[in-house]
Design a protein around this motif. Structure first.
Motif, short mmCIF file in Angstrom:
data_model
loop_
_atom_site.label_atom_id
_atom_site.label_comp_id
_atom_site.label_asym_id
_atom_site.label_seq_id
_atom_site.Cartn_x
_atom_site.Cartn_y
_atom_site.Cartn_z
N MET A 1 0.83 -1.19 0.00
CA MET A 1 0.00 0.00 0.00
C MET A 1 0.88 1.25 0.00
O MET A 1 2.02 1.22 0.47
CB MET A 1 -0.92 0.01 1.21
N VAL A 2 0.32 2.34 -0.53
CA VAL A 2 1.05 3.60 -0.65
C VAL A 2 0.15 4.73 -0.21
O VAL A 2 -1.06 4.73 -0.46
CB VAL A 2 1.52 3.83 -2.10
N MET A 3 0.73 5.71 0.47
CA MET A 3 0.03 6.94 0.83
C MET A 3 0.91 8.12 0.46
O MET A 3 2.12 7.96 0.23
CB MET A 3 -0.30 6.96 2.32
N ALA A 4 0.31 9.30 0.38
CA ALA A 4 1.06 10.50 0.01
C ALA A 4 0.80 11.58 1.05
O ALA A 4 -0.32 11.74 1.54
CB ALA A 4 0.66 10.99 -1.38
N VAL A 5 1.86 12.33 1.38
CA VAL A 5 1.76 13.41 2.36
C VAL A 5 2.42 14.66 1.78
O VAL A 5 3.18 14.60 0.82
CB VAL A 5 2.43 13.03 3.70
N ALA A 6 2.12 15.80 2.39
CA ALA A 6 2.73 17.07 2.01
C ALA A 6 3.04 17.85 3.29
O ALA A 6 2.23 17.88 4.21
CB ALA A 6 1.79 17.88 1.10
N PHE A 7 4.21 18.47 3.32
CA PHE A 7 4.60 19.24 4.50
C PHE A 7 3.96 20.62 4.51
O PHE A 7 3.84 21.25 5.56
CB PHE A 7 6.13 19.36 4.57
N THR A 8 3.60 21.13 3.34
CA THR A 8 2.93 22.42 3.24
C THR A 8 1.70 22.26 2.36
O THR A 8 1.62 21.35 1.52
CB THR A 8 3.86 23.49 2.63
N ARG A 9 0.73 23.13 2.54
CA ARG A 9 -0.49 23.08 1.75
C ARG A 9 -0.15 23.30 0.27
O ARG A 9 0.51 24.26 -0.09
CB ARG A 9 -1.47 24.13 2.24
N TYR A 10 -0.61 22.39 -0.58
CA TYR A 10 -0.35 22.40 -2.02
C TYR A 10 1.14 22.25 -2.34
O TYR A 10 1.60 22.66 -3.40
CB TYR A 10 -0.88 23.69 -2.67
N LEU A 13 4.43 16.35 -3.07
CA LEU A 13 3.96 15.12 -2.46
C LEU A 13 5.12 14.18 -2.17
O LEU A 13 6.04 14.05 -2.98
CB LEU A 13 2.95 14.42 -3.39
N TYR A 14 5.05 13.54 -1.02
CA TYR A 14 6.03 12.53 -0.64
C TYR A 14 5.27 11.23 -0.34
O TYR A 14 4.24 11.26 0.35
CB TYR A 14 6.82 12.97 0.60
N TYR A 15 5.77 10.13 -0.89
CA TYR A 15 5.07 8.86 -0.79
C TYR A 15 5.64 8.03 0.35
O TYR A 15 6.87 7.95 0.54
CB TYR A 15 5.16 8.11 -2.12
N LEU A 16 4.74 7.39 1.11
CA LEU A 16 5.12 6.60 2.27
C LEU A 16 4.45 5.24 2.22
O LEU A 16 3.42 5.06 1.57
CB LEU A 16 4.71 7.30 3.57
N ASP A 17 5.06 4.33 2.93
CA ASP A 17 4.41 3.04 3.22
C ASP A 17 3.62 3.22 4.51
O ASP A 17 4.20 3.50 5.56
CB ASP A 17 5.49 1.97 3.37
N VAL A 31 6.40 11.74 9.64
CA VAL A 31 7.22 11.27 8.53
C VAL A 31 8.66 11.14 9.01
O VAL A 31 9.23 12.12 9.53
CB VAL A 31 7.15 12.23 7.34
N PRO A 32 9.29 9.98 8.88
CA PRO A 32 10.68 9.85 9.31
C PRO A 32 11.62 10.62 8.39
O PRO A 32 11.54 10.52 7.17
CB PRO A 32 10.93 8.33 9.23
N THR A 33 12.50 11.44 8.97
CA THR A 33 13.50 12.19 8.22
C THR A 33 14.85 12.02 8.90
O THR A 33 14.97 11.41 9.97
CB THR A 33 13.14 13.69 8.16
N ASP A 34 15.89 12.58 8.28
CA ASP A 34 17.23 12.51 8.87
C ASP A 34 17.32 13.26 10.19
O ASP A 34 18.20 12.98 11.00
CB ASP A 34 18.25 13.08 7.89
N ASP A 35 16.42 14.23 10.37
CA ASP A 35 16.44 15.03 11.60
C ASP A 35 15.35 14.61 12.58
O ASP A 35 14.97 15.38 13.46
CB ASP A 35 16.26 16.51 11.25
N ALA A 40 3.44 16.03 8.89
CA ALA A 40 2.96 16.33 7.54
C ALA A 40 1.48 15.99 7.47
O ALA A 40 0.93 15.32 8.35
CB ALA A 40 3.75 15.53 6.50
N GLU A 41 0.83 16.47 6.42
CA GLU A 41 -0.60 16.24 6.24
C GLU A 41 -0.83 15.14 5.22
O GLU A 41 -0.19 15.12 4.15
CB GLU A 41 -1.29 17.53 5.78
N CYS A 42 -1.72 14.22 5.54
CA CYS A 42 -2.05 13.14 4.62
C CYS A 42 -2.89 13.70 3.48
O CYS A 42 -3.96 14.27 3.70
CB CYS A 42 -2.82 12.04 5.35
N VAL A 43 -2.41 13.54 2.26
CA VAL A 43 -3.11 14.04 1.07
C VAL A 43 -3.84 12.91 0.35
O VAL A 43 -4.95 13.09 -0.13
CB VAL A 43 -2.11 14.72 0.11
N TRP A 44 -3.19 11.74 0.27
CA TRP A 44 -3.83 10.54 -0.30
C TRP A 44 -3.88 9.48 0.79
O TRP A 44 -2.86 9.15 1.38
CB TRP A 44 -3.05 10.00 -1.49
#
Length: 296
Positions: A1-10, A13-17, A31-35, A40-44
């Motif tokens: 399965m795949v989902m998409a998120v965005a850190f800012t409105r519009y 898109l970044y895809y996650l499991d 969302v896991p990052t290096d820092d 983030a907001e779930c878009v899909w």
């Protein structure tokens, strides 16, 4: 399965499991990052896809009230950094423009890290600025200069098409774009018409260029004499690639006739035959120039 998120409105898109989580559209997720995990907001919402996609980062779960409060503090901190940086840049009279600010407070190797992205017409000596920023903000400072395309990506904007710029939404890499692509698509060579928000050639010139190349390889060239299926004899004067139409100037009436691509492709065989004959003579000519070059 795949989902998409965005850190800012519009934003991009970044895809996650999604893993074992099932967030809905509009939910705040981690969302896991290096820092460390970022909000983030779930878009899909999570959905099954036919392709096997591997290597995606796994969603760290839904954001709690603690995470949302931290995100709000960091948002206010970024705004404070932007104001302080602009004030100090004006004080030092540097030709710099603040493009974006990142603030990290959860890294193991540093308590607070402020990354400031800026644009400038040339290289800037900002050593004094860094010292003043570190003293004012009491944090580690990292200044990074961006080019014109990266500046447009970070800032975002609206393109000539009326939609959000490609670089700020889905483009991950900038591909080479040339004026030749605009010529092949019969676009006006006016910088105001073929330039994007960054002032460079629009990235979308790359999208349809292969379509124009394939079309022009399968039809007679402009200036070639053709005979259509309707018996019209004339000369090719223009194309309409999206409509797959060839415009022919009628030899008898002088009218410009729009013909389907298929009705004039028969003349392509004669054209390719002439080109092939010319190609067989080309090696002799090239050899002659090579000999001349060696003599020189």
């Amino acid at each position: 399965m795949v989902m998409a998120v965005a850190f800012t409105r519009y934003g991009r898109l970044y895809y996650l499991d999604p893993g074992e989580h099932t967030p809905r559209v509009g939910d705040k997720v981690l969302v896991p990052t290096d820092d460390g995990p970022e909000v983030a907001e779930c878009v899909w919402a999570p959905q099954w896809v036919s392709e096997d996609i591997g290597g995606l980062p796994v969603c760290a779960g839904l954001a709690t009230e603690k995470h949302l409060q931290r995100e709000e503090r960091n948002r206010r901190r970024r705004a404070e950094v932007r104001v302080a940086a602009r004030r100090l840049i004006k004080h030092h009279d540097l030709p710099m423009k603040i493009v974006g600010v990142d603030y990290v407070d959860t890294r193991d190797d540093v308590d607070q890290l402020v990354t400031i992205y800026f644009s400038a017409p040339h290289r800037v000596d900002f050593r004094e600025l860094v010292r003043d920023l570190a003293r004012t903000l009491r944090a580690r400072i990292d200044l990074r200069q961006l080019g014109a395309r990266d500046e447009a990506r970070v800032q975002g904007g609206i393109g000539p098409c009326g939609r959000d710029t490609c670089c700020s939404t889905f483009l991950t890499d900038f591909e080479p774009v040339s004026v030749r692509m605009a010529k092949d698509q019969d676009l006006p060579l006016n910088p105001l018409k073929i330039s994007g928000a960054c002032g460079r050639l629009m990235c979308c010139l790359k999208y349809e260029h292969p379509l124009y190349q394939d079309f022009k390889r399968s039809v007679p060239t402009v200036g070639c004499d053709v005979t259509t299926d309707d018996g019209v004899e004339g000369t090719v004067v223009a194309y309409n690639v999206p409509a797959e139409t060839v415009y022919v100037r009628d030899r008898e009436t002088g009218r410009r006739v729009a013909c389907p691509k298929a009705s004039v492709c028969g003349s392509r065989q004669a054209y390719e035959g002439a080109v092939a004959q010319g190609a067989r003579r080309t090696p002799d000519i090239e050899a002659e120039y090579e000999d001349d070059g060696e003599n020189l």
